[in-house]
Motif scaffolding. Structure first.
Motif, PDB file in Angstrom:
ATOM      1  N   LEU A  65      25.640  59.346  64.161  1.00  0.00           N
ATOM      2  CA  LEU A  65      26.132  58.906  62.867  1.00  0.00           C
ATOM      3  C   LEU A  65      27.204  59.870  62.344  1.00  0.00           C
ATOM      4  N   LEU A  66      28.258  59.314  61.759  1.00  0.00           N
ATOM      5  CA  LEU A  66      29.372  60.124  61.277  1.00  0.00           C
ATOM      6  C   LEU A  66      28.897  61.290  60.423  1.00  0.00           C
ATOM      7  N   GLY A  67      27.978  61.014  59.487  1.00  0.00           N
ATOM      8  CA  GLY A  67      27.509  62.048  58.570  1.00  0.00           C
ATOM      9  C   GLY A  67      26.665  63.113  59.224  1.00  0.00           C
ATOM     10  N   GLU A  68      26.258  62.902  60.482  1.00  0.00           N
ATOM     11  CA  GLU A  68      25.487  63.891  61.217  1.00  0.00           C
ATOM     12  C   GLU A  68      26.298  64.505  62.357  1.00  0.00           C
ATOM     13  N   SER A  69      27.570  64.102  62.459  1.00  0.00           N
ATOM     14  CA  SER A  69      28.432  64.589  63.533  1.00  0.00           C
ATOM     15  C   SER A  69      29.161  65.850  63.094  1.00  0.00           C
ATOM     16  N   HIS A  70      30.016  66.366  63.969  1.00  0.00           N
ATOM     17  CA  HIS A  70      30.815  67.540  63.640  1.00  0.00           C
ATOM     18  C   HIS A  70      31.737  67.296  62.461  1.00  0.00           C
ATOM     19  N   MET A  71      32.005  66.026  62.129  1.00  0.00           N
ATOM     20  CA  MET A  71      32.904  65.721  61.024  1.00  0.00           C
ATOM     21  C   MET A  71      32.329  66.093  59.664  1.00  0.00           C
ATOM     22  N   ARG A  72      31.044  66.360  59.599  1.00  0.00           N
ATOM     23  CA  ARG A  72      30.467  66.768  58.324  1.00  0.00           C
ATOM     24  C   ARG A  72      30.972  68.150  57.915  1.00  0.00           C
ATOM     25  N   ASP A  73      31.523  68.899  58.891  1.00  0.00           N
ATOM     26  CA  ASP A  73      32.034  70.246  58.616  1.00  0.00           C
ATOM     27  C   ASP A  73      33.557  70.288  58.558  1.00  0.00           C
ATOM     28  N   HIS A  74      34.206  69.139  58.448  1.00  0.00           N
ATOM     29  CA  HIS A  74      35.670  69.126  58.394  1.00  0.00           C
ATOM     30  C   HIS A  74      36.131  69.946  57.183  1.00  0.00           C
ATOM     31  N   PRO A  75      37.141  70.825  57.382  1.00  0.00           N
ATOM     32  CA  PRO A  75      37.521  71.742  56.296  1.00  0.00           C
ATOM     33  C   PRO A  75      38.163  71.075  55.087  1.00  0.00           C
ATOM     34  N   VAL A  76      38.766  69.898  55.262  1.00  0.00           N
ATOM     35  CA  VAL A  76      39.453  69.227  54.150  1.00  0.00           C
ATOM     36  C   VAL A  76      38.733  67.960  53.719  1.00  0.00           C
ATOM     37  N   THR A  77      38.277  67.176  54.682  1.00  0.00           N
ATOM     38  CA  THR A  77      37.605  65.916  54.361  1.00  0.00           C
ATOM     39  C   THR A  77      36.234  65.884  55.044  1.00  0.00           C
ATOM     40  N   PRO A  78      35.283  66.671  54.574  1.00  0.00           N
ATOM     41  CA  PRO A  78      33.950  66.644  55.192  1.00  0.00           C
ATOM     42  C   PRO A  78      33.312  65.271  55.033  1.00  0.00           C
ATOM     43  N   MET A  79      32.918  64.663  56.153  1.00  0.00           N
ATOM     44  CA  MET A  79      32.352  63.313  56.134  1.00  0.00           C
ATOM     45  C   MET A  79      30.833  63.418  56.240  1.00  0.00           C
ATOM     46  N   THR A  80      30.166  63.361  55.105  1.00  0.00           N
ATOM     47  CA  THR A  80      28.714  63.534  55.065  1.00  0.00           C
ATOM     48  C   THR A  80      27.970  62.215  54.905  1.00  0.00           C
ATOM     49  N   ASP A  81      28.691  61.113  54.802  1.00  0.00           N
ATOM     50  CA  ASP A  81      28.094  59.782  54.696  1.00  0.00           C
ATOM     51  C   ASP A  81      28.585  58.954  55.870  1.00  0.00           C
ATOM     52  N   SER A  82      27.742  58.086  56.398  1.00  0.00           N
ATOM     53  CA  SER A  82      28.109  57.263  57.558  1.00  0.00           C
ATOM     54  C   SER A  82      28.333  55.806  57.190  1.00  0.00           C
ATOM     55  N   LEU A  85      30.163  52.892  55.884  1.00  0.00           N
ATOM     56  CA  LEU A  85      31.567  52.613  55.601  1.00  0.00           C
ATOM     57  C   LEU A  85      31.791  51.818  54.321  1.00  0.00           C
ATOM     58  N   PRO A  86      31.027  50.751  54.052  1.00  0.00           N
ATOM     59  CA  PRO A  86      31.226  50.073  52.770  1.00  0.00           C
ATOM     60  C   PRO A  86      31.059  51.008  51.571  1.00  0.00           C
ATOM     61  N   ARG A  87      30.077  51.896  51.633  1.00  0.00           N
ATOM     62  CA  ARG A  87      29.863  52.833  50.528  1.00  0.00           C
ATOM     63  C   ARG A  87      31.030  53.827  50.422  1.00  0.00           C
ATOM     64  N   LEU A  88      31.515  54.312  51.568  1.00  0.00           N
ATOM     65  CA  LEU A  88      32.656  55.225  51.563  1.00  0.00           C
ATOM     66  C   LEU A  88      33.899  54.583  50.958  1.00  0.00           C
ATOM     67  N   LEU A  89      34.162  53.332  51.332  1.00  0.00           N
ATOM     68  CA  LEU A  89      35.357  52.671  50.826  1.00  0.00           C
ATOM     69  C   LEU A  89      35.213  52.277  49.356  1.00  0.00           C
ATOM     70  N   ARG A  90      34.022  51.847  48.957  1.00  0.00           N
ATOM     71  CA  ARG A  90      33.817  51.463  47.543  1.00  0.00           C
ATOM     72  C   ARG A  90      34.071  52.632  46.600  1.00  0.00           C
ATOM     73  N   ALA A  91      33.832  53.843  47.072  1.00  0.00           N
ATOM     74  CA  ALA A  91      34.066  55.019  46.225  1.00  0.00           C
ATOM     75  C   ALA A  91      35.556  55.241  45.975  1.00  0.00           C
ATOM     76  N   GLN A  92      36.425  54.601  46.775  1.00  0.00           N
ATOM     77  CA  GLN A  92      37.859  54.835  46.691  1.00  0.00           C
ATOM     78  C   GLN A  92      38.638  53.674  46.092  1.00  0.00           C
ATOM     79  N   THR A  93      37.966  52.600  45.741  1.00  0.00           N
ATOM     80  CA  THR A  93      38.668  51.420  45.251  1.00  0.00           C
ATOM     81  C   THR A  93      37.801  50.671  44.247  1.00  0.00           C
ATOM     82  N   ARG A  94      38.441  49.923  43.356  1.00  0.00           N
ATOM     83  CA  ARG A  94      37.706  49.049  42.436  1.00  0.00           C
ATOM     84  C   ARG A  94      37.534  47.653  43.016  1.00  0.00           C
ATOM     85  N   GLU A  95      38.126  47.404  44.185  1.00  0.00           N
ATOM     86  CA  GLU A  95      37.998  46.098  44.828  1.00  0.00           C
ATOM     87  C   GLU A  95      36.635  45.965  45.497  1.00  0.00           C
TER      88      GLU A  95
END
Length: 537
Positions: free
Chosen positions: A185-202, A204-214
């Motif tokens: 899962l993305l949130g459990e992968s090495h991407m959770r430690d990304h220095p600029v965009t740490p991805m701690t959630d896997s 996708l609908p929830r990730l995108l909803r946080a960035q748009t009102r659509e």
């Protein structure tokens, strides 16, 4: 939320003979998508920055361009090689890719540069638009994927936008709305430690909803496996319920081809290189006179080991998603068979033509700025070979010009015969955190980008003819510093990592590598001399 027509397809701007226009949010992603389009048979043009503008953030030095930036970073406009209103016509093509540096900049800047790219692409006759973002969905709740999508959807009149970051050949798959990286899962992968965009959630609908009102909807794998017609119906249904963005599951290449066929009439499509390749295959089928709607037989069985049906309850992360690991055959594969060549402006033979059918030769150097786990592994392999190495330390030398000058002085003092050197700022997470603590995240990043660009320009002035850049921001700094506005795409050093040959008389080849791409030996192999490759070193 804006009132829109409940329609998935629009005739305007999506005619079958119009070229595909791609807006990529970083340079390595642009080369990845360009070679994916070319593999599918589309004649593809690649541009770095919007050709009639800079396409790079303010403060990026671009030596040698008309009105270009000086060492203080005042922005300019692209010069020779730009394709504005008075430029020569473009060569024949089926797709155009505009590479931006918009992934990590403020959202307002990302939106502005993306709209500039859209305007230019439309001016060149592009029909359907593809917004290419990272296959690990690199972003934060502030963007930039959501804000850019919002403005592009508005500008193209797209009522519903099909999208997925799934790219199975790079071990990225979407299942039940969750993104997996090599079966994790993305949130459990090495991407959770990304220095600029740490991805701690896997999710996708929830990730995108946080960035748009659509509204955001999901199409499950079961529907995808029913074929393109079922996906089109699902898109239309989601649009009728008010959803503008529709994320679709995909776990193998056939899923992405089905989604590509379904998305063929959409004014705007978004995702990683996987969906772009699926869309390109649909274009090729259509132009060959075959029905792009052909796909799996409705109701066809799911593959062996596919796990629970979409919608079934499953504890997140308790099993590998269907198709996970199927790209294992590509790991460590540094193929350079020359079979994938993308046309670009100026690609025709001429007095300065070079052979781009295989790996290039000439003096080489590696510039590495990515802090991804894979790049650190590749860097370690290079150092184990005993290659000369210089670490760019912004804490010790917090001035980009002085830092670059010291690196180039080190290069000048190297004895002959030591192999291609590596100059790197890549660091393990703990060292990176310390650098950011001392200098601040934005200052440290800007300082290293500026220094890296100056080093790249200095190396080329000293006769380097092959530059291997590891990391999206590093690649962007190199391309901008060298004033590269367009290129031919040559042989792949690894899947999705092609050599590019800038236009013009200067003999130069660049390898722009996304941080997570390539096998452990990629940097070593790509920087090896012809003699070393012949000897199997």
């Amino acid at each position: 939320m804006t009132q829109r027509r409940n329609s998935h397809h629009q005739a305007d701007g999506t005619r079958a003979d119009a070229p595909l226009g791609v807006i990529a949010d970083d340079f390595t992603g642009a080369t990845d998508v360009a070679v994916a389009l070319r593999r599918a048979g589309l004649r593809t043009l690649l541009f770095f920055g919007v050709p009639d503008g800079t396409g790079v953030p303010d403060g990026t030095e671009v030596p040698g361009r008309t009105g270009g930036a000086d060492r203080t970073g005042a922005p300019g406009r692209t010069g020779e090689g730009a394709h504005g209103a008075d430029a020569d016509p473009l060569p024949e093509h089926d797709a155009m890719v505009v590479a931006l540096k918009s992934r990590m900049v403020p959202a307002a800047d990302a939106v502005a540069s993306s709209l500039d790219a859209l305007e230019w692409l439309r001016g060149q006759g592009a029909g359907q638009i593809y917004f290419k973002f990272c296959s690990t969905f690199d972003s934060t709740p502030r963007g930039n994927i959501g804000p850019v999508l919002d403005r592009l959807a508005e500008a193209t009149g797209a009522d519903t936008v099909p999208l997925t970051p799934s790219s199975p050949e790079h071990l990225r798959t979407q299942y039940q709305g969750c993104l997996f990286v090599d079966g994790v899962l993305l949130g459990e992968s090495h991407m959770r430690d990304h220095p600029v965009t740490p991805m701690t959630d896997s999710n996708l609908p929830r990730l995108l909803r946080a960035q748009t009102r659509e509204r955001v909807a999901l199409i499950g794998l079961g529907t995808v496996r029913e074929g393109a017609a079922a996906v089109r119906d699902a898109l239309a249904g989601a649009g009728a319920r008010g959803a503008r963005y529709v994320l679709a599951d995909g776990i193998d290449e056939s899923d992405l081809r089905t989604l590509g066929r379904a998305a063929l009439g959409s004014p705007l499509v978004a995702g990683a290189a996987g969906l772009a390749a699926g869309l390109a295959h649909a274009y090729a089928e259509q132009r060959a006179g075959r029905s792009p709607g052909a796909g799996r037989v409705p109701g066809a069985g799911r593959p062996s080991g596919a796990g629970p049906a979409p919608g079934a309850e499953r504890a997140p992360g308790t099993e590998r998603p269907p198709g996970a690991g199927q790209g294992e055959a590509h790991r460590g594969r540094n193929a350079a068979d020359g079979s994938h060549i993308a046309d670009a402006p100026g690609a025709a033979d001429g007095p300065h033509a070079v052979d781009i059918s295989g790996p290039p030769d000439g003096p080489a150097a590696v510039l590495s700025g990515s802090c991804s786990r894979r790049t650190l592994e590749q860097l370690a392999a290079l150092l184990d070979e005993g290659r000369p190495a210089y670490r760019l330390d912004p804490v010790a030398v917090p001035d980009p010009v002085a830092l670059a000058d010291s690196a180039l002085a080190w290069y000048d003092a190297l004895p002959a015969g030591g192999g291609a050197p590596v100059l790197y700022s890549s660091a393990a997470p703990e060292r990176l955190r310390e650098t950011q603590r001392v200098l601040g995240v934005e200052r440290s990043a800007a300082l290293l980008e500026k220094a890296t660009g100056l080093v790249a320009a200095g190396l080329v002035e000293r006769g380097v003819r092959r530059l291997i850049a590891a990391g999206g921001e590093t690649s962007g700094a190199v391309v901008a510093a060298l004033g590269v506005t367009g290129a031919r795409v040559g042989a792949e050093a690894a899947r999705g990592v092609p050599w590019i040959h800038p236009l013009g008389e200067r003999p130069l080849a660049l390898l722009l590598k996304s941080g997570n791409f390539g096998g452990p030996g990629l940097l070593t192999d790509a920087s090896a001399s012809r003699a070393e490759r012949t000897d199997g070193i």
